[in-house]
Design an enzyme around this catalytic site. Structure first.
Site, PDB file in Angstrom:
ATOM      1  N   SER A 209     -81.024 -17.032 -16.505  1.00 49.51           N
ATOM      2  CA  SER A 209     -80.418 -18.361 -16.626  1.00 49.51           C
ATOM      3  C   SER A 209     -81.465 -19.364 -17.087  1.00 49.51           C
ATOM      4  O   SER A 209     -82.518 -18.960 -17.604  1.00 49.51           O
ATOM      5  CB  SER A 209     -79.813 -18.781 -15.281  1.00 49.51           C
ATOM      6  N   ASN A 210     -81.205 -20.624 -16.934  1.00 49.28           N
ATOM      7  CA  ASN A 210     -82.195 -21.664 -17.265  1.00 49.28           C
ATOM      8  C   ASN A 210     -81.998 -22.846 -16.327  1.00 49.28           C
ATOM      9  O   ASN A 210     -81.143 -22.806 -15.453  1.00 49.28           O
ATOM     10  CB  ASN A 210     -82.078 -22.065 -18.743  1.00 49.28           C
ATOM     11  N   GLN A 211     -82.776 -23.894 -16.552  1.00 48.94           N
ATOM     12  CA  GLN A 211     -82.817 -24.991 -15.571  1.00 48.94           C
ATOM     13  C   GLN A 211     -81.773 -26.080 -15.779  1.00 48.94           C
ATOM     14  O   GLN A 211     -81.832 -27.127 -15.133  1.00 48.94           O
ATOM     15  CB  GLN A 211     -84.185 -25.657 -15.627  1.00 48.94           C
ATOM     16  N   SER A 212     -80.834 -25.892 -16.701  1.00 48.23           N
ATOM     17  CA  SER A 212     -79.873 -26.973 -16.960  1.00 48.23           C
ATOM     18  C   SER A 212     -79.017 -27.247 -15.718  1.00 48.23           C
ATOM     19  O   SER A 212     -78.397 -26.354 -15.163  1.00 48.23           O
ATOM     20  CB  SER A 212     -78.978 -26.605 -18.139  1.00 48.23           C
TER      21      SER A 212
END
Ligand code: PMT
Length: 400
Positions: A209-212
């Site tokens: 995933s990512n930090q959004s």
């Protein structure tokens, strides 16, 4: 969003009165000028001095001892752009409905010709009582906005959960935005927004995933709603509370986000890709948790659909807007994305700049158009950037 707006808050006598202090602060952070007026009952829960300290002006209570003006309720009634009653108790609502003006809050209500927003909070039994419900529907019939209270843990431990809680602050602020945004420039326009991260499972306990956080996309939904649009907000996993009166589609993977966006394609509308979509997913998802001793050091990946690229084909009478998250050569990369994804403009942000990118409440962006024009914006709140983006989208949409 609230720059230059004057908001009067009428505080009534309920336990939720203490929450209004933080609401005052939040509205001030949004650059509104805030004043308060209290019922005598409210002073049992919170001191007028607290509000005086927060707002820098008197917080009047007594109808017969004017602080600021000889005829205080008339001055209070004409001063604001919006009169918010919060928390509104059953008694005050009953007085509003029947025209009783026996204290400064109720007298100001009766006298004002300004927009009013009533935000009730009370015990579940009091809210559900037919008398309260009749008063609320009477007020609504008179076109006065009464927000639904929320379900949740009530003040008294004995009560447990029920309907009657003061809505959370972002929901109240959201209602205030919508009241104060005068022109409904996007009325009837369908706007689809993607927001947040996507998650691509590796096994039942791990994912890519990512930090959004979703904050940028949610801010766009908030502003589009204030401008009167019909919004579909398609978002990945987030802890954010969705804005009210917005069609919400919660998804997890990029594929799900693609299918939902395709299903909700805003024909003759505006599509905004604010989500940080995973470009890849694991080729195989393990059904069982991968054990350390069996784990391969490489996870084979396959490409996810590029949502904006795929939907370029559907585009006829719609505006398409993308974001570009770049740490270097930002304009060159963003220009390529405009061309390949067929965008009307792209919002370029750099997560290595202070106050920009993931999770923070602010962003610093450049808006790049297909003809190479760049609008370089200063650091601003995401909600303010959303206004800039939607105003530009609105002009393009109006000229389609
Ligand atoms: O959510 P926040 O914490 O508030 O953070 C906001 C943000 C940094 C995520 C946001 O401002 C932002 O930059 N969003 C786009 C991030 C991104 O994925 O950029 P990109 O350059 O990789 O993608 C370009 C565009 O294509 C984006 O509009 C993206 O939504 C879209 N895209 C990307 C990949 C993909 N498979 N499908 C897409 O539609």
């Amino acid at each position: 969003m609230l720059k230059g707006k004057k908001i009067l808050i009428g505080v009534c006598g309920g336990i939720a009165a203490y929450k209004i202090c933080e609401l005052v602060r939040e509205l001030q952070r949004e650059n509104a000028t805030v004043r308060t007026v209290l019922t005598p009952g409210a002073t049992q829960f919170i001191s007028p001095l607290t509000f005086e300290s927060l707002t820098g002006v008197p917080a009047p209570v007594d109808l017969f001892k004017p602080f600021l003006s000889e005829i205080e309720h008339i001055e209070l009634a004409t001063w604001p752009d919006l009169y918010v009653i919060a928390p509104a108790t059953a008694t005050s609502i009953a007085k509003f409905a029947s025209g009783i003006a026996d204290n400064l809050v109720t007298a100001t209500f009766l006298a004002t010709r300004k927009d009013v927003l009533i935000i009730p909070a009370m015990n579940t039994g009091m809210w559900e009582n037919p008398a309260t419900q009749k008063n609320v529907s009477l007020l609504r019939k008179r076109h006065i906005s009464v927000v639904e209270p929320e379900y949740g843990l009530m003040a008294s431990q004995l009560e447990g959960k029920g309907v009657g809680r003061l809505p959370d602050q972002p929901i109240i602020v959201s209602h205030i935005y919508r009241k104060l945004w005068q022109k409904k420039e996007l009325a009837g326009v369908n706007v689809t927004i993607t927001a947040g991260c996507t998650r691509e499972k590796i096994d039942p306990v791990r994912f890519i995933s990512n930090q959004s956080s979703g904050k940028m996309g949610f801010a766009l939904a908030e502003v589009a709603a204030a401008m009167g649009a019909n919004i579909t907000l398609i978002h990945g996993p987030t802890h954010l509370k969705p804005p009210t009166d917005v069609n919400i589609v919660a998804v997890e993977t990029a594929n799900e986000m693609f299918l939902a966006t395709k299903d909700n394609y805003p024909t003759n509308g505006i599509l905004i890709g604010a989500a940080a979509v995973s470009d890849f997913r694991p080729d195989v998802i393990s059904e069982k948790k991968i054990k350390k001793e069996n784990a391969a050091s490489v996870i084979p990946l396959k490409q996810n659909p590029d949502i904006l690229f795929e939907l370029k084909e559907l585009r006829k009478q719609s505006v398409h807007i993308g974001f570009a998250l770049e740490t270097n050569d930002e304009i060159a990369y963003a220009a390529k994305k405009i061309a390949s994804k067929g965008l009307d403009f792209i919002v370029v942000n750099n997560p290595s700049e202070k106050g920009a990118g993931f999770s923070v409440n602010t962003n610093k962006a450049k808006i790049l158009f297909p003809d190479g024009t760049i609008v370089d914006l200063p650091l601003m709140k995401k909600i303010e950037l959303a206004v800039e983006i939607l105003k530009k989208a609105m002009i393009i949409h109006a000229n389609l």
